[in-house]
Design a protein around this motif. Structure first.
Motif, PDB file in Angstrom:
ATOM      1  N   ILE A   1       0.854  -1.192   0.000  1.00 16.51           N
ATOM      2  CA  ILE A   1       0.000   0.000   0.000  1.00 16.51           C
ATOM      3  C   ILE A   1       0.887   1.238   0.000  1.00 16.51           C
ATOM      4  CG2 ILE A   1      -1.789   1.280   1.230  1.00 16.51           C
ATOM      5  CD1 ILE A   1      -2.623  -1.343   2.561  1.00 16.51           C
ATOM      6  N   LYS A   2       0.722   2.062  -1.010  1.00 17.97           N
ATOM      7  CA  LYS A   2       1.428   3.336  -1.028  1.00 17.97           C
ATOM      8  C   LYS A   2       0.567   4.359  -0.272  1.00 17.97           C
ATOM      9  CE  LYS A   2       5.206   2.361  -3.184  1.00 17.97           C
ATOM     10  NZ  LYS A   2       5.911   3.150  -4.186  1.00 17.97           N
ATOM     11  N   PRO A   3       1.171   5.077   0.654  1.00 21.66           N
ATOM     12  CA  PRO A   3       0.376   6.036   1.449  1.00 21.66           C
ATOM     13  C   PRO A   3      -0.338   7.062   0.580  1.00 21.66           C
ATOM     14  CG  PRO A   3       2.762   6.325   1.798  1.00 21.66           C
ATOM     15  CD  PRO A   3       2.574   5.057   1.067  1.00 21.66           C
ATOM     16  N   GLN A   4       0.335   7.476  -0.497  1.00 18.00           N
ATOM     17  CA  GLN A   4      -0.282   8.457  -1.393  1.00 18.00           C
ATOM     18  C   GLN A   4      -1.574   7.896  -1.984  1.00 18.00           C
ATOM     19  OE1 GLN A   4       2.819   7.190  -1.623  1.00 18.00           O
ATOM     20  NE2 GLN A   4       4.335   8.710  -2.246  1.00 18.00           N
ATOM     21  N   TYR A   5      -1.559   6.592  -2.258  1.00 22.76           N
ATOM     22  CA  TYR A   5      -2.729   5.929  -2.850  1.00 22.76           C
ATOM     23  C   TYR A   5      -3.927   5.990  -1.904  1.00 22.76           C
ATOM     24  CZ  TYR A   5      -5.696   2.160  -4.666  1.00 22.76           C
ATOM     25  OH  TYR A   5      -6.760   1.438  -5.122  1.00 22.76           O
ATOM     26  N   VAL A   6      -3.643   5.794  -0.605  1.00 24.49           N
ATOM     27  CA  VAL A   6      -4.723   5.852   0.396  1.00 24.49           C
ATOM     28  C   VAL A   6      -5.389   7.229   0.340  1.00 24.49           C
ATOM     29  CG1 VAL A   6      -5.258   5.782   2.860  1.00 24.49           C
ATOM     30  CG2 VAL A   6      -3.560   4.189   1.900  1.00 24.49           C
ATOM     31  N   ILE A   7      -4.565   8.273   0.281  1.00 28.19           N
ATOM     32  CA  ILE A   7      -5.118   9.637   0.269  1.00 28.19           C
ATOM     33  C   ILE A   7      -5.877   9.893  -1.033  1.00 28.19           C
ATOM     34  CG2 ILE A   7      -4.471  12.085   0.258  1.00 28.19           C
ATOM     35  CD1 ILE A   7      -2.148  11.014   2.221  1.00 28.19           C
ATOM     36  N   GLU A   8      -5.324   9.444  -2.125  1.00 23.25           N
ATOM     37  CA  GLU A   8      -6.036   9.589  -3.405  1.00 23.25           C
ATOM     38  C   GLU A   8      -7.412   8.934  -3.356  1.00 23.25           C
ATOM     39  OE1 GLU A   8      -2.846   9.837  -7.082  1.00 23.25           O
ATOM     40  OE2 GLU A   8      -3.463   7.858  -6.372  1.00 23.25           O
ATOM     41  N   GLN A   9      -7.462   7.780  -2.714  1.00 21.66           N
ATOM     42  CA  GLN A   9      -8.742   7.064  -2.628  1.00 21.66           C
ATOM     43  C   GLN A   9      -9.738   7.815  -1.749  1.00 21.66           C
ATOM     44  OE1 GLN A   9      -9.850   4.288  -4.368  1.00 21.66           O
ATOM     45  NE2 GLN A   9      -8.003   4.785  -5.512  1.00 21.66           N
ATOM     46  N   ILE A  10      -9.265   8.325  -0.614  1.00 20.06           N
ATOM     47  CA  ILE A  10     -10.166   9.100   0.262  1.00 20.06           C
ATOM     48  C   ILE A  10     -10.692  10.308  -0.512  1.00 20.06           C
ATOM     49  CG2 ILE A  10     -10.313  10.510   2.375  1.00 20.06           C
ATOM     50  CD1 ILE A  10      -8.219   8.650   3.632  1.00 20.06           C
ATOM     51  N   CYS A  11      -9.796  10.953  -1.253  1.00 19.96           N
ATOM     52  CA  CYS A  11     -10.172  12.144  -2.013  1.00 19.96           C
ATOM     53  C   CYS A  11     -11.191  11.798  -3.096  1.00 19.96           C
ATOM     54  CB  CYS A  11      -8.918  12.772  -2.614  1.00 19.96           C
ATOM     55  SG  CYS A  11      -9.226  14.282  -3.509  1.00 19.96           S
ATOM     56  N   LYS A  12     -10.935  10.674  -3.764  1.00 20.40           N
ATOM     57  CA  LYS A  12     -11.810  10.261  -4.865  1.00 20.40           C
ATOM     58  C   LYS A  12     -13.206   9.894  -4.349  1.00 20.40           C
ATOM     59  CE  LYS A  12     -11.434   6.892  -8.564  1.00 20.40           C
ATOM     60  NZ  LYS A  12     -10.606   5.736  -8.941  1.00 20.40           N
ATOM     61  N   LEU A  13     -13.223   9.177  -3.210  1.00 19.80           N
ATOM     62  CA  LEU A  13     -14.506   8.697  -2.683  1.00 19.80           C
ATOM     63  C   LEU A  13     -15.251   9.785  -1.915  1.00 19.80           C
ATOM     64  CD1 LEU A  13     -13.217   5.260  -1.343  1.00 19.80           C
ATOM     65  CD2 LEU A  13     -14.803   5.576  -3.258  1.00 19.80           C
ATOM     66  N   TYR A  14     -14.495  10.563  -1.132  1.00 18.30           N
ATOM     67  CA  TYR A  14     -15.142  11.537  -0.243  1.00 18.30           C
ATOM     68  C   TYR A  14     -14.440  12.893  -0.336  1.00 18.30           C
ATOM     69  CZ  TYR A  14     -17.022   7.156   1.442  1.00 18.30           C
ATOM     70  OH  TYR A  14     -17.636   5.931   1.497  1.00 18.30           O
ATOM     71  N   GLY A  15     -14.452  13.443  -1.510  1.00 18.24           N
ATOM     72  CA  GLY A  15     -13.729  14.691  -1.777  1.00 18.24           C
ATOM     73  C   GLY A  15     -14.264  15.880  -1.007  1.00 18.24           C
ATOM     74  N   ASP A  16     -15.511  15.781  -0.510  1.00 18.76           N
ATOM     75  CA  ASP A  16     -16.060  16.931   0.222  1.00 18.76           C
ATOM     76  C   ASP A  16     -15.905  16.768   1.734  1.00 18.76           C
ATOM     77  OD1 ASP A  16     -17.825  14.860   0.457  1.00 18.76           O
ATOM     78  OD2 ASP A  16     -19.632  16.074   0.150  1.00 18.76           O
ATOM     79  N   ALA A  17     -15.131  15.763   2.156  1.00 19.21           N
ATOM     80  CA  ALA A  17     -14.910  15.570   3.599  1.00 19.21           C
ATOM     81  C   ALA A  17     -14.012  16.676   4.156  1.00 19.21           C
ATOM     82  CB  ALA A  17     -14.250  14.215   3.838  1.00 19.21           C
ATOM     83  N   ILE A  18     -14.098  16.852   5.463  1.00 18.11           N
ATOM     84  CA  ILE A  18     -13.113  17.703   6.143  1.00 18.11           C
ATOM     85  C   ILE A  18     -11.927  16.798   6.463  1.00 18.11           C
ATOM     86  CG2 ILE A  18     -12.579  19.019   8.233  1.00 18.11           C
ATOM     87  CD1 ILE A  18     -15.478  19.874   8.362  1.00 18.11           C
ATOM     88  N   ILE A  19     -10.753  17.239   6.058  1.00 18.94           N
ATOM     89  CA  ILE A  19      -9.534  16.476   6.332  1.00 18.94           C
ATOM     90  C   ILE A  19      -8.750  17.194   7.420  1.00 18.94           C
ATOM     91  CG2 ILE A  19      -7.330  15.683   5.348  1.00 18.94           C
ATOM     92  CD1 ILE A  19      -9.787  14.261   4.169  1.00 18.94           C
ATOM     93  N   THR A  20      -8.383  16.482   8.454  1.00 14.34           N
ATOM     94  CA  THR A  20      -7.382  17.026   9.364  1.00 14.34           C
ATOM     95  C   THR A  20      -6.144  16.152   9.192  1.00 14.34           C
ATOM     96  OG1 THR A  20      -7.871  15.660  11.302  1.00 14.34           O
ATOM     97  CG2 THR A  20      -9.183  17.663  11.021  1.00 14.34           C
ATOM     98  N   THR A  21      -5.010  16.692   9.559  1.00 15.79           N
ATOM     99  CA  THR A  21      -3.808  15.870   9.431  1.00 15.79           C
ATOM    100  C   THR A  21      -3.006  15.944  10.722  1.00 15.79           C
ATOM    101  OG1 THR A  21      -2.127  17.480   8.756  1.00 15.79           O
ATOM    102  CG2 THR A  21      -3.626  16.709   7.042  1.00 15.79           C
ATOM    103  N   GLU A  22      -2.138  14.977  10.866  1.00 12.35           N
ATOM    104  CA  GLU A  22      -1.122  15.055  11.917  1.00 12.35           C
ATOM    105  C   GLU A  22       0.064  15.813  11.296  1.00 12.35           C
ATOM    106  OE1 GLU A  22      -1.927  14.157  14.893  1.00 12.35           O
ATOM    107  OE2 GLU A  22      -3.761  13.100  14.447  1.00 12.35           O
ATOM    108  N   VAL A  23       1.263  15.563  11.761  1.00  7.00           N
ATOM    109  CA  VAL A  23       2.405  16.306  11.219  1.00  7.00           C
ATOM    110  C   VAL A  23       3.509  15.348  10.799  1.00  7.00           C
ATOM    111  CG1 VAL A  23       4.288  17.886  11.830  1.00  7.00           C
ATOM    112  CG2 VAL A  23       1.927  18.470  12.379  1.00  7.00           C
ATOM    113  N   GLY A  24       4.061  15.612   9.629  1.00  8.09           N
ATOM    114  CA  GLY A  24       5.119  14.767   9.101  1.00  8.09           C
ATOM    115  C   GLY A  24       4.754  14.319   7.703  1.00  8.09           C
ATOM    116  N   GLN A  25       5.165  13.095   7.361  1.00  5.24           N
ATOM    117  CA  GLN A  25       4.898  12.610   6.002  1.00  5.24           C
ATOM    118  C   GLN A  25       3.399  12.573   5.704  1.00  5.24           C
ATOM    119  OE1 GLN A  25       7.076   8.821   6.063  1.00  5.24           O
ATOM    120  NE2 GLN A  25       8.550   9.714   4.630  1.00  5.24           N
ATOM    121  N   ASN A  26       2.615  12.100   6.705  1.00  2.00           N
ATOM    122  CA  ASN A  26       1.158  11.995   6.485  1.00  2.00           C
ATOM    123  C   ASN A  26       0.588  13.336   6.047  1.00  2.00           C
ATOM    124  OD1 ASN A  26      -0.082  13.391   9.038  1.00  2.00           O
ATOM    125  ND2 ASN A  26       1.550  12.094   9.830  1.00  2.00           N
TER     126      ASN A  26
END
Lengths: 557, 162
Positions: free
Chosen positions: A365-390
């Motif tokens: 699993i590429k981490p970027q792929y996970v984010i792309e999928q979240i964006c594709k499926l739920y692009g209108d979600a509110i995203i919060t992030t931690e700090v660092g690569q994520n």
């Protein structure tokens, strides 16, 4: 004359909160705030009990960023107050309107090193916009009025009010002031007309202009004006991390984020521009890289409400101090439609030649792929992030289209921010889906808030990009310290599924790419808080990247 | 380059800490600072001498202006203003040196404010060069103690801080 109703200091605080339309408070009780908590007990204000005071501040901060309203948090004296400090500093660095209440030992004991006494106004002096130690209960209404006014106007920021215990119980005649009397605090809102005219002339003349939008555009609510401006002058738009969502990243003129982990084309465009139109952004070092080589041929128009940001890091030729929305409205009036130019062609070519990309895989699993999928499926979600690569992958691969939908600790870079901020955002926007994009390191800094989420029925979703490392530090060790992974291997991570279950909620483990999409859907379809543990490629790096001290066009990867 | 800033602030507890804290955390150095009430008891006036080029001082002024308790700031130019410092100097004396020291004090228009068996306390007012010169002259007699107050400045004529 109408007689002022008599009430205790604690009652007065609650009364002031009603007057300020405060509906929710994040907090943690203790000895020195007992009178205030007693009043909260039968008030109409919703109190959300966190499991660590730091998260009360972060949750109030996330609430404020998601809603645009002022966040409120409470902690007791001493350790309660010091635990707020990181959260307050975080809000200060990112200009978030926050009012923090702390309990304090009784006025007669202040300075005696009493039990749970700490000089919190002294400690928070450099990380608050202003703070108060209330020594006279009669000043409470005016103090709160001023605090909410200061926190939310001009360049917003946190304000702390320290409340000694005896002040909370003293009886006062209550009257909430209509207005503040602050002759020494008058933020400028309207931009100087002459400066706006000069800016317009420069924009019309510029051949290679670029718009650089930051968090000030979000705060000011100037995203529509920003779009009008952009489409009028057809300049490319780069945003800071804080400015994500101010301009739709799906728009052809968007170049996404610039800076240390910005897209190559964003950094190239900034470097070669002849005019930077900076709006509510502060030329932070993560954006400029080596200052001496930053956009060497560019004139700078800087629109900012804080005069101290003008020419702080980068010399500005046309400063316009004031509110971004008000200024852009005036600016748009005096501009004419520009045509596409060679500059636009050049940028299109850069976008084609240097796209944002990563090595795809169907095995791990590429981490970027996970984010792309979240964006594709739920692009209108509110995203919060931690700090660092994520955080950086989220910034690169989640295409934000609206303001207040991408919430991240920018200035302070606080690991552990994303999860409590997600809780705050969900409380403020209950109809929105809220995802915290986390790392396994960051999540463990505030994972105890699972209890807060569950007990208050706040169904946020946590996507842990679990690589078993403190990934960003490991990346630097790999690139600049001969792969000597000093203290960055997290070899005793808990089983995150069991951790979620231990709190009484759902955990999902994902080990192969084929399962990513369905796991995200499963999490969203649950009405509970969910932790998804994505076991991602352990040594994946965030690219592109500007090495420390380099110019932003010397971008690698 | 040294700049003299006149800063009007609210006369409130903690305001000095806010101002001095800002200097230290932003890496600016205070050369001298004096603070006292103005004719309005709600307002204090600080005179701060800060070293730095124009860019640094501009930043200092902007950052100071952000403090809620700061009302107004003026960057005062030497040639447009009256500037004073004050020092109290305790000098060792004996019968052989007493009159010479008193003569020096007289030349500097300084005042003897305390006379002891073995010491004199001299009060001298003026710009910093005058006080430096006085200190140099008195050194050879033996300075036991010395205290200098920070510079205070006011603009000449009708110009000034309202």
């Amino acid at each position: 004359m109408i007689k002022k109703p008599k009430m205790t200091g604690a009652e007065a605080v609650i009364e002031c909160l009603y007057k300020e339309n405060i509906e929710v408070i994040f907090g943690y009780p203790g000895g020195a705030v007992l009178p205030l908590y007693d009043e909260l007990y039968d008030s109409n204000i919703k109190h959300i009990l966190v499991r660590h005071e730091q998260c009360a501040a972060h949750a109030a901060d996330g609430y404020a960023r998601a809603t645009g309203r002022t966040g409120v948090c409470i902690a007791t004296s001493g350790p309660g107050a010091t635990n707020l400090v990181t959260g307050i500093a975080n809000a200060y660095m990112d200009s978030v309107p926050l009012v923090a209440f702390t309990g304090q030992v009784p006025t007669s004991m202040i300075g005696n090193d009493a039990f749970q006494e700490v000089n919190i106004t002294g400690i928070t002096l450099p990380i608050t916009k202003h703070n108060y130690l209330v020594k006279d209960a009669r000043t409470l209404p005016m103090t709160l009025k001023e605090a909410f006014h200061i926190a939310s106007t001009g360049r917003p920021g946190p304000v702390l009010i320290d409340l000694p215990k005896d002040i909370q119980t003293e009886k006062i005649g209550f009257e909430y002031p209509q207005k503040v009397k602050l002759d020494s605090y008058r933020p400028t809102y309207g931009g100087h007309p002459l400066q706006i005219k000069r800016a317009a002339e420069s924009i019309m003349r510029a051949e290679q202009p670029i718009i650089y939008a930051g968090g000030g555009v979000v705060i000011s609510g100037a995203h529509n004006e920003l779009r009008t401006l952009t489409e009028l002058i057809l300049a490319p738009v780069v945003t800071t991390l804080m400015g994500k969502g101010t301009f739709p990243e799906t728009h052809p003129l968007s170049l996404g984020m610039l800076g240390m982990h910005g897209a190559k084309y964003a950094n190239y465009a900034m470097t070669e521009s002849d005019l930077i139109i900076a709006i509510g952004a502060r030329f932070d070092d993560r954006v400029t890289g080596k200052v001496g080589s930053f956009a060497p041929n560019a004139k700078v128009i800087h629109i900012d409400i804080d005069p101290a940001e003008i020419s702080k890091n980068i010399e500005v030729s046309i400063p316009i101090v004031g509110d971004a929305k008000a200024i852009l409205k005036e600016l748009i009036k005096v501009l004419r439609q520009k045509r596409e130019s060679k500059w636009n062609e050049k940028i299109k070519a850069w976008k084609k030649e240097f796209p944002l990309q990563y090595g795809r895989s169907d095995k791990e699993i590429k981490p970027q792929y996970v984010i792309e999928q979240i964006c594709k499926l739920y692009g209108d979600a509110i995203i919060t992030t931690e700090v660092g690569q994520n955080q950086m992958w989220a910034a690169q691969y989640f295409k934000s289209t609206e303001p207040r939908r991408f919430i991240s600790s920018g200035g302070l870079g606080t690991m552990g921010y994303g999860f409590p901020a997600a809780i705050g955002a969900k409380v403020g926007c209950p109809d929105k889906l809220v995802f915290d994009i986390a790392g396994d390191g960051s999540f463990q800094m505030t994972s105890q808030e699972l209890a807060t989420a569950i007990s208050n029925d706040i169904p946020v979703k946590v996507a842990i990009l679990n690589n078993g490392f403190l990934g960003m530090v490991r990346q630097w060790q790999e690139l600049f310290y001969d792969k000597r992974y000093s203290a960055t291997r997290l070899d005793a991570n808990p089983d995150f599924v069991k951790l979620a279950e231990a709190y009484g909620t759902l955990g999902i483990e994902v080990t192969r790419p084929g399962r990513v999409k369905s796991a995200i859907e499963e999490a969203v379809n649950s009405d509970k808080p969910v932790v998804i543990d994505f076991k991602v490629a352990p040594e994946e790096n965030v690219f592109p990247m500007v090495p420390a001290g380099a110019a932003i066009n010397e971008i690698i990867g | 380059m040294k700049h003299t800033l006149s800063v009007l602030v609210k006369n409130r507890p903690g305001v000095l800490a806010r101002v001095s804290g800002l200097f230290s955390r932003r890496g600016y150095n205070i050369d001298s600072l004096s603070v006292g009430l103005t004719h309005n008891p709600d307002i204090s006036r600080m005179t701060i001498v800060v070293a730095g080029d124009d860019h640094v001082v501009e930043q200092v002024v902007k950052q100071l202006n952000k403090l809620i308790d700061v009302i107004k700031i003026l960057d005062i130019r030497e040639d447009e203003s009256v500037n004073r410092e004050l020092a109290l100097i305790k000098v060792e004396v004996d019968s052989g040196t007493r009159s010479e020291i008193m003569q020096i004090a007289a030349i500097f228009r300084a005042r003897i404010v305390d006379v002891g068996a073995r010491t004199l306390v001299i009060e001298v007012t003026g710009d910093s060069h005058k006080i430096d010169a006085m200190e140099q002259l008195l050194k050879r007699f033996g300075i036991k103690e010395m205290v200098r107050a920070g510079k205070v400045s006011i603009l000449r004529g009708t110009k000034g801080i309202e």
